[in-house]
Design a protein around this motif. Structure first.
Motif, PDB file in Angstrom:
ATOM      1  N   VAL A 173       0.832  -1.205   0.000  1.00  0.00           N
ATOM      2  CA  VAL A 173       0.000   0.000   0.000  1.00  0.00           C
ATOM      3  C   VAL A 173       0.865   1.252   0.000  1.00  0.00           C
ATOM      4  CG1 VAL A 173      -1.714   1.329   1.295  1.00  0.00           C
ATOM      5  CG2 VAL A 173      -1.937  -1.145   1.117  1.00  0.00           C
ATOM      6  N   LEU A 174       1.939   1.249   0.781  1.00  0.00           N
ATOM      7  CA  LEU A 174       2.830   2.405   0.838  1.00  0.00           C
ATOM      8  C   LEU A 174       3.458   2.704  -0.517  1.00  0.00           C
ATOM      9  CD1 LEU A 174       4.682   1.770   4.241  1.00  0.00           C
ATOM     10  CD2 LEU A 174       2.876   3.432   3.781  1.00  0.00           C
ATOM     11  N   VAL A 175       3.778   1.661  -1.264  1.00  0.00           N
ATOM     12  CA  VAL A 175       4.408   1.834  -2.577  1.00  0.00           C
ATOM     13  C   VAL A 175       3.372   2.213  -3.629  1.00  0.00           C
ATOM     14  CG1 VAL A 175       5.648   0.680  -4.447  1.00  0.00           C
ATOM     15  CG2 VAL A 175       6.328   0.283  -2.060  1.00  0.00           C
ATOM     16  N   VAL A 176       2.247   1.524  -3.640  1.00  0.00           N
ATOM     17  CA  VAL A 176       1.241   1.709  -4.688  1.00  0.00           C
ATOM     18  C   VAL A 176       0.569   3.077  -4.603  1.00  0.00           C
ATOM     19  CG1 VAL A 176      -1.055   0.942  -5.439  1.00  0.00           C
ATOM     20  CG2 VAL A 176       0.772  -0.711  -5.111  1.00  0.00           C
ATOM     21  N   TYR A 177       0.402   3.614  -3.386  1.00  0.00           N
ATOM     22  CA  TYR A 177      -0.313   4.880  -3.234  1.00  0.00           C
ATOM     23  C   TYR A 177       0.200   5.958  -4.195  1.00  0.00           C
ATOM     24  CZ  TYR A 177      -1.059   9.622  -1.788  1.00  0.00           C
ATOM     25  OH  TYR A 177      -1.326  10.969  -1.822  1.00  0.00           O
ATOM     26  N   SER A 178       1.504   6.098  -4.303  1.00  0.00           N
ATOM     27  CA  SER A 178       2.075   7.175  -5.109  1.00  0.00           C
ATOM     28  C   SER A 178       1.716   7.072  -6.591  1.00  0.00           C
ATOM     29  CB  SER A 178       3.600   7.203  -4.952  1.00  0.00           C
ATOM     30  OG  SER A 178       3.964   7.543  -3.634  1.00  0.00           O
ATOM     31  N   TYR A 179       1.315   5.906  -7.038  1.00  0.00           N
ATOM     32  CA  TYR A 179       0.945   5.720  -8.447  1.00  0.00           C
ATOM     33  C   TYR A 179      -0.549   5.906  -8.691  1.00  0.00           C
ATOM     34  CZ  TYR A 179       5.608   3.733  -9.135  1.00  0.00           C
ATOM     35  OH  TYR A 179       6.978   3.545  -9.196  1.00  0.00           O
ATOM     36  N   THR A 180      -1.368   5.869  -7.633  1.00  0.00           N
ATOM     37  CA  THR A 180      -2.815   5.805  -7.823  1.00  0.00           C
ATOM     38  C   THR A 180      -3.403   7.047  -8.479  1.00  0.00           C
ATOM     39  OG1 THR A 180      -3.113   6.530  -5.523  1.00  0.00           O
ATOM     40  CG2 THR A 180      -3.219   4.161  -5.966  1.00  0.00           C
ATOM     41  N   LYS A 181      -2.812   8.216  -8.244  1.00  0.00           N
ATOM     42  CA  LYS A 181      -3.396   9.416  -8.861  1.00  0.00           C
ATOM     43  C   LYS A 181      -3.171   9.453 -10.368  1.00  0.00           C
ATOM     44  CE  LYS A 181       0.521  12.442  -7.664  1.00  0.00           C
ATOM     45  NZ  LYS A 181       0.899  13.613  -6.852  1.00  0.00           N
ATOM     46  N   ARG A 182      -2.446   8.479 -10.878  1.00  0.00           N
ATOM     47  CA  ARG A 182      -2.274   8.367 -12.318  1.00  0.00           C
ATOM     48  C   ARG A 182      -3.416   7.607 -12.981  1.00  0.00           C
ATOM     49  NH1 ARG A 182       2.460   8.931  -9.878  1.00  0.00           N
ATOM     50  NH2 ARG A 182       4.281   9.782 -10.968  1.00  0.00           N
ATOM     51  N   PHE A 183      -4.248   6.910 -12.159  1.00  0.00           N
ATOM     52  CA  PHE A 183      -5.307   6.123 -12.793  1.00  0.00           C
ATOM     53  C   PHE A 183      -6.638   6.096 -12.036  1.00  0.00           C
ATOM     54  CE2 PHE A 183      -2.738   3.180 -10.254  1.00  0.00           C
ATOM     55  CZ  PHE A 183      -3.700   2.509  -9.509  1.00  0.00           C
ATOM     56  N   THR A 184      -6.724   6.657 -10.819  1.00  0.00           N
ATOM     57  CA  THR A 184      -8.014   6.644 -10.120  1.00  0.00           C
ATOM     58  C   THR A 184      -8.161   7.834  -9.181  1.00  0.00           C
ATOM     59  OG1 THR A 184      -9.446   5.402  -8.603  1.00  0.00           O
ATOM     60  CG2 THR A 184      -7.064   5.126  -8.322  1.00  0.00           C
ATOM     61  N   TRP A 185      -9.383   8.393  -9.165  1.00  0.00           N
ATOM     62  CA  TRP A 185      -9.650   9.491  -8.229  1.00  0.00           C
ATOM     63  C   TRP A 185      -9.939   8.965  -6.824  1.00  0.00           C
ATOM     64  CZ3 TRP A 185     -14.589   8.307  -6.929  1.00  0.00           C
ATOM     65  CH2 TRP A 185     -15.426   7.769  -7.911  1.00  0.00           C
ATOM     66  N   LEU A 186      -9.869   7.652  -6.653  1.00  0.00           N
ATOM     67  CA  LEU A 186      -9.981   7.067  -5.316  1.00  0.00           C
ATOM     68  C   LEU A 186      -8.640   7.074  -4.574  1.00  0.00           C
ATOM     69  CD1 LEU A 186     -12.284   4.015  -6.140  1.00  0.00           C
ATOM     70  CD2 LEU A 186     -12.934   6.128  -4.959  1.00  0.00           C
ATOM     71  N   CYS A 187      -7.650   7.752  -5.155  1.00  0.00           N
ATOM     72  CA  CYS A 187      -6.305   7.801  -4.556  1.00  0.00           C
ATOM     73  C   CYS A 187      -6.332   8.288  -3.104  1.00  0.00           C
ATOM     74  CB  CYS A 187      -5.387   8.692  -5.389  1.00  0.00           C
ATOM     75  SG  CYS A 187      -6.037  10.356  -5.699  1.00  0.00           S
ATOM     76  N   HIS A 188      -7.260   9.179  -2.781  1.00  0.00           N
ATOM     77  CA  HIS A 188      -7.349   9.715  -1.415  1.00  0.00           C
ATOM     78  C   HIS A 188      -7.669   8.611  -0.404  1.00  0.00           C
ATOM     79  CE1 HIS A 188      -7.574  13.488  -3.623  1.00  0.00           C
ATOM     80  NE2 HIS A 188      -8.601  12.986  -4.280  1.00  0.00           N
ATOM     81  N   PHE A 189      -8.454   7.644  -0.846  1.00  0.00           N
ATOM     82  CA  PHE A 189      -8.837   6.558   0.049  1.00  0.00           C
ATOM     83  C   PHE A 189      -7.716   5.527   0.183  1.00  0.00           C
ATOM     84  CE2 PHE A 189     -12.716   8.474  -1.466  1.00  0.00           C
ATOM     85  CZ  PHE A 189     -13.442   8.620  -0.296  1.00  0.00           C
ATOM     86  N   VAL A 190      -6.886   5.418  -0.846  1.00  0.00           N
ATOM     87  CA  VAL A 190      -5.706   4.558  -0.733  1.00  0.00           C
ATOM     88  C   VAL A 190      -4.746   5.152   0.292  1.00  0.00           C
ATOM     89  CG1 VAL A 190      -3.768   3.491  -1.950  1.00  0.00           C
ATOM     90  CG2 VAL A 190      -5.968   3.779  -3.119  1.00  0.00           C
ATOM     91  N   LEU A 191      -4.594   6.482   0.260  1.00  0.00           N
ATOM     92  CA  LEU A 191      -3.784   7.141   1.292  1.00  0.00           C
ATOM     93  C   LEU A 191      -4.416   6.906   2.661  1.00  0.00           C
ATOM     94  CD1 LEU A 191      -1.447   8.989   2.139  1.00  0.00           C
ATOM     95  CD2 LEU A 191      -2.975  10.945   1.769  1.00  0.00           C
ATOM     96  N   GLY A 192      -5.749   6.940   2.720  1.00  0.00           N
ATOM     97  CA  GLY A 192      -6.439   6.678   3.977  1.00  0.00           C
ATOM     98  C   GLY A 192      -6.122   5.300   4.520  1.00  0.00           C
ATOM     99  N   VAL A 193      -6.064   4.308   3.622  1.00  0.00           N
ATOM    100  CA  VAL A 193      -5.689   2.948   4.043  1.00  0.00           C
ATOM    101  C   VAL A 193      -4.270   2.953   4.600  1.00  0.00           C
ATOM    102  CG1 VAL A 193      -5.214   0.608   3.240  1.00  0.00           C
ATOM    103  CG2 VAL A 193      -7.261   1.805   2.441  1.00  0.00           C
TER     104      VAL A 193
END
Length: 289
Positions: free
Chosen positions: A125-145
């Motif tokens: 999760v720590l690694v993937v979070y930084s990539y999420t804003k490249r493909f989903t607007w749910l990136c904020h919730f990944v940071l929340g996790v």
């Protein structure tokens, strides 16, 4: 690595903002042990929880700066960060990341078997979070996790188990984090839209994003109230929840779709105060009762 370079890295990752996550990690560690084991965690456990949190956050923030270095260079708000500004090299930051992850691993192995087993998930999760804003607007919730793993990790560190009460604390922090991250992303909504990056403000507009952030914080408040009931805590914990609710309301009065001038106060000051308030009243509750 010289002390001057280390200072640059610590400034780059806003090391002082560990204040956001550490109180909730301590809250998870202490509350979990009291609820399940009916006793206080040892100072050794608290020490390794602290080490693990510092290692995890340092690795995640540094990794984010490396992964986002080209985006940061294009964004006027972030162009003066250490990497795009040329103040520190990629190699030096990667070395710091390796050391930080090593610190996290060492700390986990000093705690218990479940903490070690959950390490791959946490690192993922720590690694993937930084990539999420490249493909989903749910990136904020990944940071929340990712941030929610702090209190859940503290819970696991002292109890060696995951239960519904620990997951309730995790969910409360998840939505709290997602809410304030949506607020923070409002300042980059135009840039994100132009660059094809994903965020709630760039996808739904600032006004709608702020409404979603409010809803997230309503869920946070409900989660903390539920934690009060499920864990059979006293009036002192409830007072902390009510104060935190007031802080969240005030936070949202500071940020308007047409006026983001007080965004830093809403993001940094209010959330830092909230995390300390919740930990302080949790401790008062457990000490007095």
């Amino acid at each position: 690595m010289s002390l001057s370079k280390l200072k640059i890295i610590l400034e780059m990752i806003k090391f002082e903002h560990s204040l956001f996550a550490l109180p909730f990690a301590f809250m998870g560690a202490v509350l979990g042990n009291i609820v399940i084991e009916k006793t206080w965690p040892t100072w050794t456990e608290i020490f390794w929880v602290t080490v693990a949190m510092v290692g995890a956050r340092s690795a995640a923030m540094s990794l984010n700066r490396v992964i986002d270095r080209y985006i940061d260079a294009k964004n006027p708000r972030t162009a003066n960060r250490a990497i795009p500004a040329g103040l520190i090299s990629i190699v030096e930051v990667i070395l710091f990341i390796i050391v930080s992850f090593a610190v996290l691993f060492i700390a986990a192995f000093q705690l218990n078997a479940l903490a070690v087993k959950l390490l791959p998930l946490a690192v993922f999760v720590l690694v993937v979070y930084s990539y999420t804003k490249r493909f989903t607007w749910l990136c904020h919730f990944v940071l929340g996790v990712a941030i929610g793993f702090g209190p859940l990790g503290g819970w696991v560190a002292t109890t060696g188990q995951v239960d519904g009460t620990g997951l309730l604390l995790f969910a409360s922090v998840l939505f709290w984090t997602a809410g304030f991250d949506i607020i923070y992303a409002c300042q980059d909504s135009e840039f994100d839209r132009k660059e094809g990056l994903f965020s709630m403000p760039s996808r739904f507009g600032i006004a709608n994003a702020l409404m979603i952030a409010r809803f997230c914080h309503v869920l946070t408040f409900i989660g903390l109230l539920s934690l009060y009931a499920v864990a059979h805590l006293s009036i002192w914990f409830l007072v902390g929840v009510l104060i935190s609710g007031a802080i969240l309301i005030y936070e949202h009065t500071l940020v308007k779709p047409t006026d983001l001038s007080k965004l830093d106060v809403a993001f940094f000051n209010m959330n830092g105060i909230l995390s300390v308030v919740m930990f302080a009243f949790t401790m008062i509750d457990l000490v007095i009762s």
